[in-house]
Scaffold this motif. Structure first.
Motif, PDB file in Angstrom:
ATOM      1  N   PRO A 242       1.725 -10.766   4.579  1.00  0.00           N
ATOM      2  CA  PRO A 242       2.573 -10.427   3.428  1.00  0.00           C
ATOM      3  C   PRO A 242       3.172 -11.642   2.719  1.00  0.00           C
ATOM      4  N   ALA A 243       3.212 -12.777   3.389  1.00  0.00           N
ATOM      5  CA  ALA A 243       3.747 -13.987   2.763  1.00  0.00           C
ATOM      6  C   ALA A 243       2.746 -14.611   1.784  1.00  0.00           C
ATOM      7  N   GLN A 244       1.483 -14.201   1.883  1.00  0.00           N
ATOM      8  CA  GLN A 244       0.443 -14.751   1.004  1.00  0.00           C
ATOM      9  C   GLN A 244       0.478 -14.055  -0.363  1.00  0.00           C
ATOM     10  N   PRO A 245      -0.017 -14.729  -1.410  1.00  0.00           N
ATOM     11  CA  PRO A 245      -0.129 -14.072  -2.723  1.00  0.00           C
ATOM     12  C   PRO A 245      -1.117 -12.895  -2.638  1.00  0.00           C
ATOM     13  N   TRP A 246      -0.960 -11.941  -3.532  1.00  0.00           N
ATOM     14  CA  TRP A 246      -1.780 -10.733  -3.462  1.00  0.00           C
ATOM     15  C   TRP A 246      -3.272 -11.021  -3.553  1.00  0.00           C
TER      16      TRP A 246
ATOM     17  N   GLY B 281      -4.653   2.092   9.071  1.00  0.00           N
ATOM     18  CA  GLY B 281      -4.008   0.779   9.033  1.00  0.00           C
ATOM     19  C   GLY B 281      -4.578  -0.100   7.932  1.00  0.00           C
ATOM     20  N   VAL B 282      -5.901  -0.091   7.796  1.00  0.00           N
ATOM     21  CA  VAL B 282      -6.534  -0.873   6.732  1.00  0.00           C
ATOM     22  C   VAL B 282      -6.115  -0.328   5.374  1.00  0.00           C
ATOM     23  N   SER B 283      -6.165   0.995   5.220  1.00  0.00           N
ATOM     24  CA  SER B 283      -5.787   1.617   3.943  1.00  0.00           C
ATOM     25  C   SER B 283      -4.342   1.305   3.576  1.00  0.00           C
ATOM     26  N   GLU B 284      -3.464   1.417   4.543  1.00  0.00           N
ATOM     27  CA  GLU B 284      -2.049   1.158   4.290  1.00  0.00           C
ATOM     28  C   GLU B 284      -1.828  -0.293   3.854  1.00  0.00           C
ATOM     29  N   ASP B 285      -2.510  -1.223   4.535  1.00  0.00           N
ATOM     30  CA  ASP B 285      -2.329  -2.624   4.167  1.00  0.00           C
ATOM     31  C   ASP B 285      -2.908  -2.898   2.780  1.00  0.00           C
ATOM     32  N   LEU B 286      -4.043  -2.285   2.458  1.00  0.00           N
ATOM     33  CA  LEU B 286      -4.616  -2.472   1.120  1.00  0.00           C
ATOM     34  C   LEU B 286      -3.677  -1.926   0.042  1.00  0.00           C
ATOM     35  N   LEU B 287      -3.040  -0.792   0.306  1.00  0.00           N
ATOM     36  CA  LEU B 287      -2.080  -0.252  -0.659  1.00  0.00           C
ATOM     37  C   LEU B 287      -0.874  -1.182  -0.807  1.00  0.00           C
ATOM     38  N   ALA B 288      -0.464  -1.804   0.288  1.00  0.00           N
ATOM     39  CA  ALA B 288       0.650  -2.764   0.234  1.00  0.00           C
ATOM     40  C   ALA B 288       0.272  -3.976  -0.618  1.00  0.00           C
ATOM     41  N   VAL B 289      -0.982  -4.391  -0.547  1.00  0.00           N
ATOM     42  CA  VAL B 289      -1.437  -5.508  -1.384  1.00  0.00           C
ATOM     43  C   VAL B 289      -1.366  -5.106  -2.853  1.00  0.00           C
ATOM     44  N   GLY B 290      -1.796  -3.880  -3.148  1.00  0.00           N
ATOM     45  CA  GLY B 290      -1.713  -3.382  -4.523  1.00  0.00           C
ATOM     46  C   GLY B 290      -0.281  -3.354  -5.028  1.00  0.00           C
ATOM     47  N   ARG B 291       0.646  -2.920  -4.170  1.00  0.00           N
ATOM     48  CA  ARG B 291       2.065  -2.919  -4.553  1.00  0.00           C
ATOM     49  C   ARG B 291       2.544  -4.352  -4.810  1.00  0.00           C
ATOM     50  N   ALA B 292       2.115  -5.286  -3.957  1.00  0.00           N
ATOM     51  CA  ALA B 292       2.501  -6.693  -4.138  1.00  0.00           C
ATOM     52  C   ALA B 292       1.946  -7.249  -5.444  1.00  0.00           C
ATOM     53  N   ALA B 293       0.825  -6.701  -5.904  1.00  0.00           N
ATOM     54  CA  ALA B 293       0.232  -7.141  -7.166  1.00  0.00           C
ATOM     55  C   ALA B 293       0.894  -6.455  -8.362  1.00  0.00           C
ATOM     56  N   GLY B 294       1.811  -5.524  -8.084  1.00  0.00           N
ATOM     57  CA  GLY B 294       2.501  -4.829  -9.161  1.00  0.00           C
ATOM     58  C   GLY B 294       1.735  -3.635  -9.706  1.00  0.00           C
ATOM     59  N   LEU B 295       0.747  -3.163  -8.970  1.00  0.00           N
ATOM     60  CA  LEU B 295      -0.058  -2.033  -9.438  1.00  0.00           C
ATOM     61  C   LEU B 295       0.617  -0.712  -9.089  1.00  0.00           C
TER      62      LEU B 295
END
Length: 178
Positions: free
Chosen positions: A71-75, A112-126
């Motif tokens: 989570p500390a990495q850019p999206w 777990g993979v799906s949840e993390d991918l959705l978290a990346v999308g949220r971090a990207a502002g999607l």
């Protein structure tokens, strides 16, 4: 009550994955799996209802081998992490190309993979829906790459000709027509 089980569901799934990794998806049957485990074929149905359910457990286990992004990495780096993890997963377990990306089992590995991918999308502002579509696009793209690699390897094994050799043998067609 009754006899103590000879194997566990975990051992059944482990053996099924090992069999599919070593001999290919086509070699995976309840009978071949029972032989590997040293049990009767019918006894496997006390652990899993059938081959389809076994395959779902295998898929979920393979997805569970993937690690979450940092989570500390850019999206963008997090999406790249998932792409690399997915490709490595397919290369380790080529039988996964027989799975249906639109009907992944709702187990802890896949979720777990799906949840993390959705978290990346949220971090990207999607927005959530867009993030889910981007995640599906990424997974589908990598699935396509893996499927192509695996099909090419299988064809090279059957023909004895690598992809480069295949296209080199057809070079005159390109020169003549293009």
């Amino acid at each position: 009550r009754g006899r103590r089980p000879k194997v566990s569901v975990t051992q059944v799934v482990d053996a099924a994955i090992a069999l599919a990794d070593e001999e290919g998806f086509e070699a995976l049957s309840m009978r071949s799996l029972a032989r590997r485990l040293g049990v009767g074929a019918m006894s496997l149905y006390t652990y899993v209802p059938g081959r389809d359910e076994l395959f779902e457990l295998m898929i979920d286990r393979a997805y569970g081998e993937r690690t979450a992004s940092d989570p500390a990495q850019p999206w963008r780096a997090r999406y790249v992490h998932h792409a690399r993890q997915a490709l490595a997963m397919y290369r380790s377990h080529p039988w996964l190309v027989h799975s249906n990306l639109w009907r992944l089992p709702p187990g802890p590995g896949c979720l777990g993979v799906s949840e993390d991918l959705l978290a990346v999308g949220r971090a990207a502002g999607l927005p959530t829906g867009t993030g889910a579509r981007v995640s599906s696009l990424l997974e589908s793209y990598i699935f396509g790459i893996a499927r192509g690699e695996i099909a090419d390897q299988a064809q090279a094994a059957r023909s004895g000709q690598s992809s480069d050799e295949h296209w080199a043998a057809r070079a005159s067609v390109w020169t003549r027509y293009f």
